[in-house]
Write a protein that holds these residues in place. Sequence first.
Motif, PDB file in Angstrom:
ATOM      1  N   THR A 260       1.330  -1.929   0.137  1.00  0.00           N
ATOM      2  CA  THR A 260      -0.396  -0.495   0.366  1.00  0.00           C
ATOM      3  C   THR A 260       0.260   1.259   0.211  1.00  0.00           C
ATOM      4  O   THR A 260       1.996   1.119   0.946  1.00  0.00           O
ATOM      5  N   PRO A 261       0.574   2.193  -1.275  1.00  0.00           N
ATOM      6  CA  PRO A 261       1.278   3.579  -0.708  1.00  0.00           C
ATOM      7  C   PRO A 261       1.175   4.225   0.281  1.00  0.00           C
ATOM      8  O   PRO A 261      -0.160   4.206   0.928  1.00  0.00           O
ATOM      9  N   VAL A 262       2.043   4.627   1.208  1.00  0.00           N
ATOM     10  CA  VAL A 262       2.130   5.181   2.827  1.00  0.00           C
ATOM     11  C   VAL A 262       2.542   6.546   3.418  1.00  0.00           C
ATOM     12  O   VAL A 262       3.783   6.704   2.672  1.00  0.00           O
ATOM     13  N   LEU A 263       1.795   7.694   3.155  1.00  0.00           N
ATOM     14  CA  LEU A 263       2.641   8.708   3.340  1.00  0.00           C
ATOM     15  C   LEU A 263       2.723   9.109   5.398  1.00  0.00           C
ATOM     16  O   LEU A 263       1.635   8.414   5.852  1.00  0.00           O
ATOM     17  N   ILE A 264       3.384   9.549   5.773  1.00  0.00           N
ATOM     18  CA  ILE A 264       3.405   9.234   7.091  1.00  0.00           C
ATOM     19  C   ILE A 264       4.476  10.414   7.435  1.00  0.00           C
ATOM     20  O   ILE A 264       4.366  11.149   6.845  1.00  0.00           O
ATOM     21  N   THR A 265       3.064  11.211   8.237  1.00  0.00           N
ATOM     22  CA  THR A 265       3.057  12.308   9.021  1.00  0.00           C
ATOM     23  C   THR A 265       3.601  12.432  10.519  1.00  0.00           C
ATOM     24  O   THR A 265       2.916  12.058  10.927  1.00  0.00           O
ATOM     25  N   ALA A 266       4.624  13.404  10.514  1.00  0.00           N
ATOM     26  CA  ALA A 266       4.196  13.609  11.929  1.00  0.00           C
ATOM     27  C   ALA A 266       4.544  15.491  12.156  1.00  0.00           C
ATOM     28  O   ALA A 266       6.116  16.035  11.740  1.00  0.00           O
ATOM     29  N   GLU A 267       3.559  15.265  13.049  1.00  0.00           N
ATOM     30  CA  GLU A 267       3.807  17.349  12.497  1.00  0.00           C
ATOM     31  C   GLU A 267       4.080  17.871  14.332  1.00  0.00           C
ATOM     32  O   GLU A 267       2.936  17.145  15.178  1.00  0.00           O
ATOM     33  N   GLY A 268       4.932  18.242  14.011  1.00  0.00           N
ATOM     34  CA  GLY A 268       4.847  19.069  16.010  1.00  0.00           C
ATOM     35  C   GLY A 268       5.519  17.698  16.755  1.00  0.00           C
ATOM     36  O   GLY A 268       4.918  18.070  18.150  1.00  0.00           O
ATOM     37  N   LEU A 269       6.129  16.697  16.260  1.00  0.00           N
ATOM     38  CA  LEU A 269       6.378  16.008  16.886  1.00  0.00           C
ATOM     39  C   LEU A 269       7.922  15.277  17.454  1.00  0.00           C
ATOM     40  O   LEU A 269       8.152  15.159  18.511  1.00  0.00           O
TER      41      LEU A 269
ATOM     42  N   ALA B 155       6.395   8.038   1.424  1.00  0.00           N
ATOM     43  CA  ALA B 155       7.031   9.107   1.478  1.00  0.00           C
ATOM     44  C   ALA B 155       6.629   9.348   2.938  1.00  0.00           C
ATOM     45  O   ALA B 155       5.633   9.032   3.960  1.00  0.00           O
ATOM     46  N   MET B 156       7.519  10.614   3.842  1.00  0.00           N
ATOM     47  CA  MET B 156       6.992  10.939   4.783  1.00  0.00           C
ATOM     48  C   MET B 156       7.482  12.582   5.178  1.00  0.00           C
ATOM     49  O   MET B 156       8.203  13.152   4.758  1.00  0.00           O
ATOM     50  N   VAL B 157       7.045  13.417   5.961  1.00  0.00           N
ATOM     51  CA  VAL B 157       6.738  14.807   6.075  1.00  0.00           C
ATOM     52  C   VAL B 157       6.610  14.584   7.781  1.00  0.00           C
ATOM     53  O   VAL B 157       5.704  14.461   8.664  1.00  0.00           O
ATOM     54  N   PHE B 158       7.757  15.820   8.034  1.00  0.00           N
ATOM     55  CA  PHE B 158       7.817  16.646   9.258  1.00  0.00           C
ATOM     56  C   PHE B 158       8.266  17.755   9.219  1.00  0.00           C
ATOM     57  O   PHE B 158       9.028  18.112   8.494  1.00  0.00           O
ATOM     58  N   ASP B 159       8.718  17.681  10.769  1.00  0.00           N
ATOM     59  CA  ASP B 159       8.824  19.650  10.829  1.00  0.00           C
ATOM     60  C   ASP B 159      10.016  19.207  12.296  1.00  0.00           C
ATOM     61  O   ASP B 159       9.142  17.876  12.793  1.00  0.00           O
TER      62      ASP B 159
END
Length: 210
Positions: free
Chosen positions: A88-97, A121-125
Motif C-alpha cells: 500500500t502507498p503510505v504517507l507518514i506525517t509527524a507534525e510537531g512531534l 513518503a514521510m513529512v515532518f517538521d
Amino acid sequence: MTALRARAFDAVTRRFLAANPGATVVALGEGLQTTYWRIDDPQVDWLTVDLPEMVALRRRLLPAEPKVRAFAGSALDRAWMDLIEPGTPVLITAEGLLMYLPPDEVRALLRECAVRFPGGAMVFDTIPDWASANTLDGAWLTPDYQLPPMPFHLSRREAAALAGTVPGIAEVDDVQPPTGRGLLADLVCRAWNLPVVRDVRPTITVLRCG
C-alpha cells in the motif's frame, strides 16, 4: 505559524493522495489535529498513532469515521507498521512531534520507515540546533512556563544529506511554508530562503522512499 504549518502539511498530503489514490496516511502523534476532515478524501485510509490517553480523548471529542483507525501507543513502537497492508502507498506525517524525541530514536525511525515503505513518503517538521539548545539549557524559561525539552534538530542542509546517507531515502524536499496574512507574514516568507537564514530556520521536510 502553527496554522501555516498545518496548511503546509495539508498541501503535502493532498499531493500525495492525488498521485496515489487509495493510499494510507499514518499520522504519528496526531493529538487533536483534524487533518482527516480537512483533506476530505473518501478513498484514503487513515491511521492515527498516539498514546492511549490521547486516543481515548480523540474518541470522546471527534466523530467516529469508518476510514479512520487508531493505534494506541508510541510512535516509536514499531507495531503500528504491522497494521499497514503490504504494497500500500503510505504517507507518514509527524507534525510537531519529532523534535521532542531522542535523536537516536528519531534517526532509527526514519531509517526503518524508509526501508519498510518503499514508494511511500514521510513529512515532518523540526527546529534548528540553536533552538534545540535553548530548550535544553533553560534559555526559554519564564516564571510561568518552561518550554519542553526538544533534543532533536535538523537543518535544511542536514535533511538534504539524508538522501545520500540513509538507505531507502531516495529524495528529500524542503517544503516552503504558505504565505500568511499581513506584511510581517509576507516578509517572513520572503526571508525563508535567504542564504543567512535557510540553514538556521525551522524546516518542513518530505522524505521520498525509493
